[in-house]
Each structure stands twice: as C-alpha cells, then as structure tokens.
Enzyme design. Structure first.
Site, PDB file in Angstrom:
ATOM      1  N   GLY A 192      23.753 -17.694 -41.582  1.00  0.00           N
ATOM      2  CA  GLY A 192      23.887 -16.454 -40.605  1.00  0.00           C
ATOM      3  C   GLY A 192      24.086 -15.937 -39.174  1.00  0.00           C
ATOM      4  O   GLY A 192      22.641 -16.899 -38.508  1.00  0.00           O
ATOM      5  N   ARG A 251      35.663 -14.597 -43.273  1.00  0.00           N
ATOM      6  CA  ARG A 251      34.475 -14.807 -41.364  1.00  0.00           C
ATOM      7  C   ARG A 251      34.856 -16.375 -40.604  1.00  0.00           C
ATOM      8  O   ARG A 251      34.855 -15.912 -39.705  1.00  0.00           O
ATOM      9  CB  ARG A 251      32.926 -15.011 -41.915  1.00  0.00           C
ATOM     10  CG  ARG A 251      32.693 -13.702 -42.829  1.00  0.00           C
ATOM     11  CD  ARG A 251      32.952 -12.609 -41.369  1.00  0.00           C
ATOM     12  NE  ARG A 251      31.447 -12.859 -40.716  1.00  0.00           N
ATOM     13  CZ  ARG A 251      31.779 -12.000 -39.893  1.00  0.00           C
ATOM     14  NH1 ARG A 251      32.646 -10.836 -39.139  1.00  0.00           N
ATOM     15  NH2 ARG A 251      30.747 -11.857 -38.374  1.00  0.00           N
ATOM     16  N   LYS A 285       1.303 -10.165 -38.443  1.00  0.00           N
ATOM     17  CA  LYS A 285       2.882  -8.902 -37.409  1.00  0.00           C
ATOM     18  C   LYS A 285       3.307  -7.803 -38.671  1.00  0.00           C
ATOM     19  O   LYS A 285       3.844  -7.190 -38.272  1.00  0.00           O
ATOM     20  CB  LYS A 285       4.090  -9.710 -38.178  1.00  0.00           C
ATOM     21  CG  LYS A 285       5.388  -9.527 -36.860  1.00  0.00           C
ATOM     22  CD  LYS A 285       5.799  -9.976 -35.704  1.00  0.00           C
ATOM     23  CE  LYS A 285       6.797  -9.729 -35.479  1.00  0.00           C
ATOM     24  NZ  LYS A 285       8.161  -9.612 -35.519  1.00  0.00           N
ATOM     25  N   GLU A 290      14.862  -3.286 -43.388  1.00  0.00           N
ATOM     26  CA  GLU A 290      13.843  -4.307 -43.640  1.00  0.00           C
ATOM     27  C   GLU A 290      12.181  -3.681 -44.577  1.00  0.00           C
ATOM     28  O   GLU A 290      11.495  -4.345 -44.693  1.00  0.00           O
ATOM     29  CB  GLU A 290      13.520  -5.724 -42.782  1.00  0.00           C
ATOM     30  CG  GLU A 290      15.374  -6.426 -42.414  1.00  0.00           C
ATOM     31  CD  GLU A 290      14.340  -7.963 -41.817  1.00  0.00           C
ATOM     32  OE1 GLU A 290      15.205  -8.536 -42.440  1.00  0.00           O
ATOM     33  OE2 GLU A 290      13.716  -7.588 -41.126  1.00  0.00           O
TER      34      GLU A 290
HETATM   35  P1  NAD Z   1      21.293 -10.186 -37.912  1.00  0.00           P
HETATM   36  O1  NAD Z   1      21.924  -9.111 -38.726  1.00  0.00           O
HETATM   37  O2  NAD Z   1      22.006 -10.058 -36.559  1.00  0.00           O
HETATM   38  O3  NAD Z   1      21.674 -11.469 -39.020  1.00  0.00           O
HETATM   39  C1  NAD Z   1      22.191 -11.646 -39.681  1.00  0.00           C
HETATM   40  C2  NAD Z   1      23.635 -12.672 -40.354  1.00  0.00           C
HETATM   41  O4  NAD Z   1      23.411 -12.905 -41.251  1.00  0.00           O
HETATM   42  C3  NAD Z   1      24.857 -11.314 -39.970  1.00  0.00           C
HETATM   43  O5  NAD Z   1      25.533 -12.366 -39.244  1.00  0.00           O
HETATM   44  C4  NAD Z   1      25.323 -11.318 -41.592  1.00  0.00           C
HETATM   45  O6  NAD Z   1      26.301 -11.500 -42.102  1.00  0.00           O
HETATM   46  C5  NAD Z   1      24.506 -12.987 -42.240  1.00  0.00           C
HETATM   47  N1  NAD Z   1      24.932 -13.571 -43.515  1.00  0.00           N
HETATM   48  C6  NAD Z   1      23.891 -11.956 -44.181  1.00  0.00           C
HETATM   49  N2  NAD Z   1      24.322 -12.979 -46.362  1.00  0.00           N
HETATM   50  C7  NAD Z   1      25.084 -13.808 -45.460  1.00  0.00           C
HETATM   51  C8  NAD Z   1      25.752 -15.588 -46.412  1.00  0.00           C
HETATM   52  N3  NAD Z   1      25.697 -15.004 -47.641  1.00  0.00           N
HETATM   53  N4  NAD Z   1      26.040 -16.483 -46.068  1.00  0.00           N
HETATM   54  C9  NAD Z   1      25.966 -16.441 -44.224  1.00  0.00           C
HETATM   55  N5  NAD Z   1      25.612 -15.379 -43.832  1.00  0.00           N
HETATM   56  C10 NAD Z   1      24.943 -14.394 -44.142  1.00  0.00           C
HETATM   57  O7  NAD Z   1      19.920 -10.267 -37.800  1.00  0.00           O
HETATM   58  P2  NAD Z   1      18.856 -10.903 -36.887  1.00  0.00           P
HETATM   59  O8  NAD Z   1      18.718  -9.367 -35.893  1.00  0.00           O
HETATM   60  O9  NAD Z   1      19.445 -12.352 -36.728  1.00  0.00           O
HETATM   61  O10 NAD Z   1      17.548 -10.690 -38.005  1.00  0.00           O
HETATM   62  C11 NAD Z   1      17.635 -11.807 -38.711  1.00  0.00           C
HETATM   63  C12 NAD Z   1      16.196 -12.403 -39.516  1.00  0.00           C
HETATM   64  O11 NAD Z   1      14.808 -12.209 -38.169  1.00  0.00           O
HETATM   65  C13 NAD Z   1      15.649 -11.212 -39.872  1.00  0.00           C
HETATM   66  O12 NAD Z   1      14.605 -10.972 -41.167  1.00  0.00           O
HETATM   67  C14 NAD Z   1      14.951  -9.960 -38.790  1.00  0.00           C
HETATM   68  O13 NAD Z   1      13.327  -9.011 -39.275  1.00  0.00           O
HETATM   69  C15 NAD Z   1      14.171 -11.479 -37.929  1.00  0.00           C
HETATM   70  N6  NAD Z   1      13.201 -10.916 -36.191  1.00  0.00           N
HETATM   71  C16 NAD Z   1      14.913 -10.704 -35.202  1.00  0.00           C
HETATM   72  C17 NAD Z   1      14.437 -11.244 -34.662  1.00  0.00           C
HETATM   73  C18 NAD Z   1      15.839 -10.412 -33.840  1.00  0.00           C
HETATM   74  O14 NAD Z   1      15.477 -10.347 -31.865  1.00  0.00           O
HETATM   75  N7  NAD Z   1      16.661 -10.124 -33.377  1.00  0.00           N
HETATM   76  C19 NAD Z   1      13.495 -11.111 -33.579  1.00  0.00           C
HETATM   77  C20 NAD Z   1      12.504 -11.496 -34.544  1.00  0.00           C
HETATM   78  C21 NAD Z   1      13.222 -11.719 -36.079  1.00  0.00           C
HETATM   79  O1  KPL Z   2       7.519  -5.889 -33.212  1.00  0.00           O
HETATM   80  C1  KPL Z   2       8.322  -4.494 -33.198  1.00  0.00           C
HETATM   81  C2  KPL Z   2       9.093  -4.365 -34.169  1.00  0.00           C
HETATM   82  O2  KPL Z   2       9.938  -2.823 -33.277  1.00  0.00           O
HETATM   83  O3  KPL Z   2       9.726  -4.753 -35.039  1.00  0.00           O
HETATM   84  C3  KPL Z   2       6.833  -3.582 -32.729  1.00  0.00           C
HETATM   85  C4  KPL Z   2       7.210  -2.519 -32.230  1.00  0.00           C
HETATM   86  C5  KPL Z   2       6.704  -4.302 -30.976  1.00  0.00           C
HETATM   87  C6  KPL Z   2       5.887  -4.224 -33.484  1.00  0.00           C
HETATM   88  O4  KPL Z   2       5.869  -3.088 -34.148  1.00  0.00           O
END
Ligand code: NAD
Ligand code: KPL
Length: 305
Positions: free
Chosen positions: A9, A37, A184, A264
């Site tokens: 990913g 990709r 969380k 999600e």
């Molecule tokens: P994103 O959508 O930016 O990235 C996910 C990536 O996975 C995409 O590039 C997609 O193409 C790839 N993908 C999906 N299926 C695939 C496959 N079969 N093979 C290869 N690649 C594949 O998502 P994100 O924002 O990085 O979030 C990932 C997880 O982390 C989520 O559960 C999110 O809630 C959590 N998270 C994200 C953040 C943030 O700031 N972005 C912070 C905390 C937690």
């Molecule tokens: O984690 C968050 C989110 O935006 O997903 C907050 C807003 C900080 C808590 O729900």
C-alpha cells in the site's frame, strides 16, 4: 544485512513509513497492486515525501504481489476494507516466522488478517501521525505524532523496533494495544460520524454537546461490556478535549466524504454496533447514528460498508 521491509500500500501512511525507512538506509520494497501501477511508479522515479514544506525524493524499489521473493516483514498500509484481499495475495510468499505490522485504524480488519495467516505473527499498530497525498507517489507529512505497536498474544517486543528508532519513527511497544485501539475507535465513533451528519469541523460539535455526551455514555457501556474498562475511563472528557484541541480540523471521515472516498465505517461505528449486538447490548443512539450515517453515505452515492 537487516531484513527487508515489504510495504503493502503506497498511499499516505505506506509512503510515510517507506521513505523514512529508506532515508535511514533500512532495506524497503513497495508492493504495488499490478503491473500498470508498477510501470507508472517506475516512470515517476520514486516516492516524494514533503516535510516542513520541503520535498525529498526516494527511489524505493517496487514490485507487484506476483513477485516471488519471500517476505519476512510486511508493513500493511492499505485501508481497512482492502486489507484482507491485499494480504491474501501475498500469503503464499510469507516466509516461516514472517511478521506483519497492521497500520489500520478501527478494529476488525486486524483479526481478519490474523485468522487468514495463522503461521505469521501479526502486530497491531495505532498511530496518531497524519499524512495525505497531494499527487501520485507524493505524500505530505501533515501531523507529527506517535505510533504504538503491540501483539495481544505475545507481550515480547520484536528486535526490529530498532529499525524504527534508526528511521526516527516515534513509537512505543504497547502491552495493551487492544485497549489503545478500542479507545481510538470510541473517540472516532463519538466524533467522526457527527461531523459528517452536521457537516462541520470537529469544533462544530461544541454546539451538539448533549448528543456527544449521550454517545459517550453508550460507548462506555460497550467498552465495559467487552472487557475494556481502561479504554472507557473518562471517555467523555477525552472526547471533549479532542473536539476542543482539533476544533479547526475536519475529521478523517468528513475528509473522506468531501473527497468522495469510501469511508472505514464498518471498522469504526459499524464494528462498535456489531460487537454491541453480539453482546446483546441495547445501544439505541449508537445504532441510530449508524443508520443515519449509512443513509447519508447512500444519499451521496458513497459505499455504506
Ligand atoms: P491510502 O488510501 O492513502 O493508502 C492505501 C493504499 O493502499 C493506496 O495506495 C491503495 O492503492 C493501496 N492498496 C489497496 N489495495 C491494495 C492491494 N491489493 N495491493 C497493493 N496496494 C493496495 O490510505 P492511508 O491514509 O495511508 O490509510 C491506511 C490506513 O492507515 C487506514 O486504515 C487509515 O485509517 C490508517 N491511518 C491513516 C492515517 C493518515 O494520516 N493517512 C493516520 C492514522 C491511521
Ligand atoms: O482521529 C480523528 C479523526 O479525524 O479520525 C479525530 C477527529 C482526532 C478523533 O476522531
């Protein structure tokens, strides 16, 4: 030679981790969805991380899931709803004793993956770091934070946490990772759906104090019933603190909806309602919140699962 980190990913968090590991000289390989990709990635020349307004380029090598090299350490950085199918494609490549680090928010996807690959050690993570994509293969490091990692079935920390220290990824081994993930999840359930339904920033929920308090009451009941009393402690105060501290921000779910991306929901509010049902716990406001959110997503033409 240290073990290679395969990163599944190459989105926001995957890129944030891959670039910092590569910058520190830790061996990393991206696993991309398919050859289209992969070709696009190779044509772009690598990943770009934008930090403090400065863009740095990293030529991290990449492959598709069909590559045959065994995988010893896999960082799973897909959205929760993509995780099971993405890991299934890699399962035949997992070496004996392989370790998976699951970065997904919410709950449900981690247990599903752990059941799918019983031969591997699955480490669950909960992160407060923030990153977003502002172009193909380009990620902005938007919010410095912290990542807790843990393994509910095996309390001993893995040796490779040293790689995270070398890469300056702030982290801590947690012996109560499920409590952290539940806490969380509860915060996300109390805040994110309401920001979508009221179409407001987090601070807008200060006008909906009673609704938030009622939800927190039900979430506390749920956490206590699932054997997570520590995650329930002072939940309402924490929710109010977060609403105040992040008043100017849009929640991640609100951002997904605004950008017409799938949410999600099934791993956050959907998971909470499902577990409540399993415990025969009647939580009318939480259930009603789920129905309202599903209806809103459907009215916007977005998936509601
Ligand atoms: P994103 O959508 O930016 O990235 C996910 C990536 O996975 C995409 O590039 C997609 O193409 C790839 N993908 C999906 N299926 C695939 C496959 N079969 N093979 C290869 N690649 C594949 O998502 P994100 O924002 O990085 O979030 C990932 C997880 O982390 C989520 O559960 C999110 O809630 C959590 N998270 C994200 C953040 C943030 O700031 N972005 C912070 C905390 C937690
Ligand atoms: O984690 C968050 C989110 O935006 O997903 C907050 C807003 C900080 C808590 O729900």
């Amino acid at each position: 030679m240290s073990t290679t980190w395969h990163v599944l990913g190459a989105g926001s968090l995957g890129t944030l981790w891959a670039t910092r590991l590569a910058r520190a000289g830790v061996p990393v390989r991206l696993v991309l969805r398919d050859t289209t990709r992969l070709q696009a990635y190779e044509a772009s020349g690598g990943l770009t991380l934008v930090e403090h307004g400065e863009a740095q380029h990293y030529a991290v090598p990449a492959e598709t899931a069909d590559s045959t090299q065994p995988i010893n350490r896999l960082l799973v950085a897909c959205k929760a709803y993509d995780t099971e199918s993405a890991v299934a494609r890699l399962a035949p490549r997992l070496a004996p004793g392989a370790e998976l680090i699951l970065l997904q928010n919410g709950l449900g996807s981690q247990d599903a993956v752990a059941a799918q690959v019983p031969q591997a050690r699955c480490i669950y993570a909960s992160s407060t770091e923030g990153a977003f994509r502002d172009g193909d293969w380009r990620v902005v490091f938007a919010g410095h934070g912290f990542t807790w990692l843990g393994d509910a079935s095996h309390p001993v920390a893995p040796i490779w946490l040293d790689d995270l220290s070398t890469a300056s990824i702030p982290h801590e081994w947690s012996t109560d990772i499920l409590t952290r993930l539940w806490r969380k999840l509860a915060l996300n359930c109390a805040i994110n759906p309401l920001t979508v339904l009221h179409d407001c920033r987090n601070g807008g929920l200060q006008q909906h104090h009673c609704e938030v308090a009622t939800l927190c009451g039900e979430l506390v009941e749920l956490l206590e019933r699932c054997g997570q009393p520590a995650a329930a402690e002072n939940l309402q105060q924490e929710v109010e603190r977060v609403i105040h501290a992040t008043a100017a921000n849009y929640s991640s779910m609100h951002q997904d909806v605004t950008s017409k991306r799938r949410t999600e929901i099934s791993y956050l509010l959907g998971y909470a309602c499902k577990v409540a049902g399993r415990h025969q716990l009647n939580l009318p406001h939480l259930n009603q919140l789920e129905s309202r959110l599903i209806a809103r997503l459907q009215s916007l033409g977005l998936p509601s699962d």
